[in-house]
Design a protein around this motif. Structure first.
Motif, PDB file in Angstrom:
ATOM      1  N   ASP A 120       0.761  -1.104   0.509  1.00 47.25           N
ATOM      2  CA  ASP A 120      -0.291  -0.422   0.273  1.00 47.25           C
ATOM      3  C   ASP A 120       0.798   1.284   0.081  1.00 47.25           C
ATOM      4  OD1 ASP A 120      -2.348  -1.781   0.223  1.00 47.25           O
ATOM      5  OD2 ASP A 120      -1.891  -1.843   2.277  1.00 47.25           O
ATOM      6  N   ALA A 121       1.703   1.142  -1.106  1.00 47.88           N
ATOM      7  CA  ALA A 121       3.419   2.607  -0.664  1.00 47.88           C
ATOM      8  C   ALA A 121       2.577   2.963  -1.544  1.00 47.88           C
ATOM      9  CB  ALA A 121       4.555   1.730  -0.809  1.00 47.88           C
ATOM     10  N   GLU A 122       3.048   4.334  -1.540  1.00 43.62           N
ATOM     11  CA  GLU A 122       3.097   5.704  -2.353  1.00 43.62           C
ATOM     12  C   GLU A 122       5.138   5.665  -2.879  1.00 43.62           C
ATOM     13  OE1 GLU A 122       1.317   9.411  -1.416  1.00 43.62           O
ATOM     14  OE2 GLU A 122       2.059   9.744   0.475  1.00 43.62           O
ATOM     15  N   ILE A 123       5.606   6.748  -3.950  1.00 47.16           N
ATOM     16  CA  ILE A 123       6.539   6.473  -3.076  1.00 47.16           C
ATOM     17  C   ILE A 123       6.954   7.985  -4.176  1.00 47.16           C
ATOM     18  CG2 ILE A 123       8.503   5.563  -5.243  1.00 47.16           C
ATOM     19  CD1 ILE A 123       7.761   3.505  -5.599  1.00 47.16           C
ATOM     20  N   LEU A 124       7.602   8.922  -2.976  1.00 42.54           N
ATOM     21  CA  LEU A 124       7.795  10.715  -3.561  1.00 42.54           C
ATOM     22  C   LEU A 124       9.768  10.273  -4.065  1.00 42.54           C
ATOM     23  CD1 LEU A 124       5.395  10.383  -1.268  1.00 42.54           C
ATOM     24  CD2 LEU A 124       5.452  12.815  -1.554  1.00 42.54           C
ATOM     25  N   VAL A 125       9.445  10.876  -5.063  1.00 40.68           N
ATOM     26  CA  VAL A 125      11.114  10.933  -5.865  1.00 40.68           C
ATOM     27  C   VAL A 125      11.165  12.019  -5.444  1.00 40.68           C
ATOM     28  CG1 VAL A 125      12.374   9.782  -7.267  1.00 40.68           C
ATOM     29  CG2 VAL A 125      10.695   8.423  -6.737  1.00 40.68           C
ATOM     30  N   VAL A 126      11.934  12.918  -4.864  1.00 38.68           N
ATOM     31  CA  VAL A 126      12.208  14.045  -5.021  1.00 38.68           C
ATOM     32  C   VAL A 126      13.249  14.572  -5.799  1.00 38.68           C
ATOM     33  CG1 VAL A 126      11.873  16.545  -3.604  1.00 38.68           C
ATOM     34  CG2 VAL A 126      11.380  14.469  -2.747  1.00 38.68           C
ATOM     35  N   ASP A 127      13.532  14.895  -7.060  1.00 46.02           N
ATOM     36  CA  ASP A 127      14.051  15.438  -7.325  1.00 46.02           C
ATOM     37  C   ASP A 127      14.577  17.074  -6.761  1.00 46.02           C
ATOM     38  OD1 ASP A 127      16.388  15.868  -9.858  1.00 46.02           O
ATOM     39  OD2 ASP A 127      15.039  17.307 -10.586  1.00 46.02           O
ATOM     40  N   ASP A 128      15.925  17.085  -6.589  1.00 47.96           N
ATOM     41  CA  ASP A 128      16.265  18.787  -5.531  1.00 47.96           C
ATOM     42  C   ASP A 128      17.399  19.227  -6.977  1.00 47.96           C
ATOM     43  OD1 ASP A 128      16.722  20.403  -3.643  1.00 47.96           O
ATOM     44  OD2 ASP A 128      18.454  19.105  -2.625  1.00 47.96           O
ATOM     45  N   GLY A 129      16.306  19.595  -7.507  1.00 46.85           N
ATOM     46  CA  GLY A 129      16.631  20.672  -8.499  1.00 46.85           C
ATOM     47  C   GLY A 129      18.110  20.536  -9.459  1.00 46.85           C
ATOM     48  N   SER A 130      17.906  19.356 -10.177  1.00 52.49           N
ATOM     49  CA  SER A 130      19.348  18.663 -11.084  1.00 52.49           C
ATOM     50  C   SER A 130      19.051  19.314 -12.482  1.00 52.49           C
ATOM     51  CB  SER A 130      19.210  17.466 -10.993  1.00 52.49           C
ATOM     52  OG  SER A 130      18.995  16.328 -10.161  1.00 52.49           O
ATOM     53  N   THR A 131      20.245  19.501 -13.092  1.00 49.80           N
ATOM     54  CA  THR A 131      20.740  20.146 -14.077  1.00 49.80           C
ATOM     55  C   THR A 131      20.921  18.851 -15.459  1.00 49.80           C
ATOM     56  OG1 THR A 131      22.526  20.803 -13.585  1.00 49.80           O
ATOM     57  CG2 THR A 131      20.753  21.905 -13.496  1.00 49.80           C
ATOM     58  N   ASP A 132      20.829  17.448 -15.025  1.00 48.63           N
ATOM     59  CA  ASP A 132      21.708  16.884 -15.867  1.00 48.63           C
ATOM     60  C   ASP A 132      20.891  15.350 -16.453  1.00 48.63           C
ATOM     61  OD1 ASP A 132      20.636  15.327 -13.596  1.00 48.63           O
ATOM     62  OD2 ASP A 132      22.520  13.858 -13.281  1.00 48.63           O
ATOM     63  N   GLY A 133      18.960  16.351 -16.232  1.00 46.37           N
ATOM     64  CA  GLY A 133      18.639  15.255 -16.851  1.00 46.37           C
ATOM     65  C   GLY A 133      17.149  14.281 -15.593  1.00 46.37           C
ATOM     66  N   THR A 134      18.325  14.192 -14.524  1.00 48.97           N
ATOM     67  CA  THR A 134      17.132  13.750 -13.725  1.00 48.97           C
ATOM     68  C   THR A 134      15.848  13.594 -12.998  1.00 48.97           C
ATOM     69  OG1 THR A 134      19.075  13.244 -12.133  1.00 48.97           O
ATOM     70  CG2 THR A 134      17.022  13.408 -10.865  1.00 48.97           C
ATOM     71  N   ALA A 135      15.425  15.220 -13.529  1.00 47.11           N
ATOM     72  CA  ALA A 135      13.766  14.753 -13.556  1.00 47.11           C
ATOM     73  C   ALA A 135      12.809  14.625 -14.513  1.00 47.11           C
ATOM     74  CB  ALA A 135      13.579  16.655 -13.897  1.00 47.11           C
ATOM     75  N   HIS A 136      14.001  14.042 -15.824  1.00 43.84           N
ATOM     76  CA  HIS A 136      12.524  14.129 -16.982  1.00 43.84           C
ATOM     77  C   HIS A 136      12.638  11.822 -16.720  1.00 43.84           C
ATOM     78  CE1 HIS A 136      11.985  12.153 -20.701  1.00 43.84           C
ATOM     79  NE2 HIS A 136      13.165  11.348 -21.243  1.00 43.84           N
ATOM     80  N   ARG A 137      14.051  11.935 -15.921  1.00 41.72           N
ATOM     81  CA  ARG A 137      14.078  10.220 -15.997  1.00 41.72           C
ATOM     82  C   ARG A 137      12.549   9.818 -14.647  1.00 41.72           C
ATOM     83  NH1 ARG A 137      19.587  10.760 -17.236  1.00 41.72           N
ATOM     84  NH2 ARG A 137      20.478   9.991 -18.208  1.00 41.72           N
ATOM     85  N   VAL A 138      12.525  11.239 -13.444  1.00 37.83           N
ATOM     86  CA  VAL A 138      11.804  11.135 -12.517  1.00 37.83           C
ATOM     87  C   VAL A 138      10.085  10.671 -12.737  1.00 37.83           C
ATOM     88  CG1 VAL A 138      10.385  12.076 -10.436  1.00 37.83           C
ATOM     89  CG2 VAL A 138      12.898  12.238 -10.222  1.00 37.83           C
ATOM     90  N   ARG A 139      10.375  11.577 -13.952  1.00 35.77           N
ATOM     91  CA  ARG A 139       8.700  11.883 -14.668  1.00 35.77           C
ATOM     92  C   ARG A 139       8.656  10.675 -15.375  1.00 35.77           C
ATOM     93  NH1 ARG A 139       9.932  17.711 -15.110  1.00 35.77           N
ATOM     94  NH2 ARG A 139      11.288  16.481 -17.454  1.00 35.77           N
ATOM     95  N   SER A 140       9.678  10.003 -16.300  1.00 35.44           N
ATOM     96  CA  SER A 140       9.229   8.643 -16.922  1.00 35.44           C
ATOM     97  C   SER A 140       9.244   7.507 -16.391  1.00 35.44           C
ATOM     98  CB  SER A 140      10.671   8.473 -17.949  1.00 35.44           C
ATOM     99  OG  SER A 140      10.753   7.391 -18.555  1.00 35.44           O
ATOM    100  N   PHE A 141       9.746   7.578 -14.909  1.00 37.20           N
ATOM    101  CA  PHE A 141       9.726   6.415 -13.574  1.00 37.20           C
ATOM    102  C   PHE A 141       8.384   6.780 -13.462  1.00 37.20           C
ATOM    103  CE2 PHE A 141      10.377   5.129  -9.354  1.00 37.20           C
ATOM    104  CZ  PHE A 141       9.729   3.477  -9.865  1.00 37.20           C
ATOM    105  N   ALA A 142       7.631   7.590 -13.179  1.00 37.07           N
ATOM    106  CA  ALA A 142       6.086   7.770 -12.262  1.00 37.07           C
ATOM    107  C   ALA A 142       5.583   7.673 -14.093  1.00 37.07           C
ATOM    108  CB  ALA A 142       6.093   9.237 -11.921  1.00 37.07           C
ATOM    109  N   ALA A 143       5.449   7.283 -15.248  1.00 40.92           N
ATOM    110  CA  ALA A 143       4.351   7.642 -16.106  1.00 40.92           C
ATOM    111  C   ALA A 143       4.214   5.565 -16.298  1.00 40.92           C
ATOM    112  CB  ALA A 143       5.735   7.847 -17.188  1.00 40.92           C
ATOM    113  N   ARG A 144       5.635   5.445 -16.064  1.00 40.92           N
ATOM    114  CA  ARG A 144       5.176   3.578 -15.651  1.00 40.92           C
ATOM    115  C   ARG A 144       4.864   3.206 -14.777  1.00 40.92           C
ATOM    116  NH1 ARG A 144      10.873   4.899 -17.403  1.00 40.92           N
ATOM    117  NH2 ARG A 144      11.883   3.476 -15.099  1.00 40.92           N
ATOM    118  N   ASP A 145       5.001   3.849 -13.179  1.00 45.98           N
ATOM    119  CA  ASP A 145       4.408   3.140 -12.150  1.00 45.98           C
ATOM    120  C   ASP A 145       3.725   4.573 -11.328  1.00 45.98           C
ATOM    121  OD1 ASP A 145       3.930   2.444  -9.687  1.00 45.98           O
ATOM    122  OD2 ASP A 145       6.376   1.290  -9.007  1.00 45.98           O
ATOM    123  N   ALA A 146       2.238   3.417 -11.273  1.00 50.08           N
ATOM    124  CA  ALA A 146       1.083   4.461 -10.676  1.00 50.08           C
ATOM    125  C   ALA A 146       1.071   4.975  -8.696  1.00 50.08           C
ATOM    126  CB  ALA A 146       0.281   3.600 -10.788  1.00 50.08           C
TER     127      ALA A 146
END
Length: 335
Positions: A28-54
């Motif tokens: 019964d988990a929610e997974i909060l992934v916090v991108d702390d202002g990265s400039t190397d494309g990490t935010a894009h990877r976080v969004r992609s992970f969210a799209a794959r896992d509800a």
């Protein structure tokens, strides 16, 4: 439960962490992934992970504010009864969350602590660094005393917390040690702290981590001591706590300042730290440490006697330890 994962400039290696999270049993988990202002494309990877896992809730911060602020931000959004904090570049057993939650509900615990190890990049586990080898149920003050004794450490990832106990913004804005300064008051305030004897988490030692950075903030060790002393004053007295406070001073303050300065600071800073620590050490106090920890007493006596020569002694010790680790690693591979 809520899983909180701060990330910063993680790059492509973040995909390994996401794959590990996906394999982890998270009830019964929610997974909060916090991108702390990265400039190397990490935010894009976080969004992609969210799209794959509800289950994933991306939290994308515009500016880098440090891990403490990232954790506090995610905590304000967390909706789970329990909270588990992860470091993205570590490793863990796939059953860890399941076992921690099960133990929390069984013991009606505010905090659950499992055992963890330091793991070298080559996969060699060098030491158990947190928790107890048996299942126990403790009060908050008893758990605080185990912090003083060095049995419980300030790490978050080997612990599960009841969300209500953490409150708002528990982690102070510090470059390092914010987890310890946030944890100690929370642990002491817990009604029940339960332990899991299994080794379920592995903190991987890597170059470039905060604790391995070349710019240590030695003042943070002083802030940790201030936090410990402040919390101790709020608790009812316990038998042996004064001696445990002494143990904390020598193990996590005196020795930590000297070793951190020698490992990461300039020669001038290291000499100044050694001089200050030696001036604070008392032979009577070191003798009183023997029943608590012969190892801490011995290392403290060595610093007290060797003084500025301790740097050379420590280099010899570190060299021998590194060779022994290599031997153990070869033996492990041979098996």
């Amino acid at each position: 439960m809520s899983v909180i994962l701060p990330v910063y400039q993680a790059g492509v290696a973040l995909e390994q962490s996401f794959a590990r999270i996906s394999r982890t049993r998270l009830p019964d988990a929610e997974i909060l992934v916090v991108d702390d202002g990265s400039t190397d494309g990490t935010a894009h990877r976080v969004r992609s992970f969210a799209a794959r896992d509800a289950r994933v809730r991306p939290v994308l911060l515009e500016q880098n504010g440090g891990v403490a602020a990232a954790r506090n931000t995610a905590l304000a959004l967390a909706r789970g009864e329990y909270v588990w904090f992860l470091d993205w570049d570590d490793e863990w057993d796939e059953s860890i969350a399941e076992k921690l939650v099960e133990r929390a509900r069984e013991a009606r615990a505010d905090v659950v602590v499992c055992r963890a190890t330091w793991r070298q990049p080559d996969g060699l586990d060098t030491a158990v660094l947190d928790g107890l080898p048996a299942a126990r149920t403790l009060t908050g003050p008893e758990a605080f005393d185990l912090v003083l004794a060095g049995r419980f450490r300030g790490y978050l990832w080997s612990k599960l917390f009841r969300r209500d106990l953490l409150g708002a913004d528990p982690f102070p804005p510090m470059q390092s040690q914010s987890d310890f300064c946030g944890l100690v008051p929370v642990l002491a305030a817990a009604a029940t702290v339960a332990t899991v004897p299994d080794v379920l988490y592995h903190h991987v030692i890597r170059e470039g981590s905060i604790t391995n950075s070349r710019h240590p903030v030695l003042d943070n060790l002083n802030r940790c001591r201030e936090t410990v002393r402040r919390v101790a004053e709020t608790l009812p007295p316990s038998e042996g706590r004064e001696r445990l406070l002494l143990h904390y001073d020598y193990h996590a303050w005196h020795l930590a300042r000297v070793n951190t300065a020698l490992r990461l600071s300039s020669a001038d800073v290291a000499r100044a730290e050694i001089k200050d620590v030696v001036g604070r050490m008392r032979l009577g106090e070191i003798a009183a440490l023997v029943p608590v920890s012969l190892d801490v007493a011995t290392r403290s006596l060595l610093v007290r006697v060797a003084g500025q020569q301790y740097a050379a002694v420590r280099r010899l010790y570190v060299g021998v330890r590194a060779r022994l680790r290599k031997v153990r690693g070869r033996l492990k591979v041979a098996r």
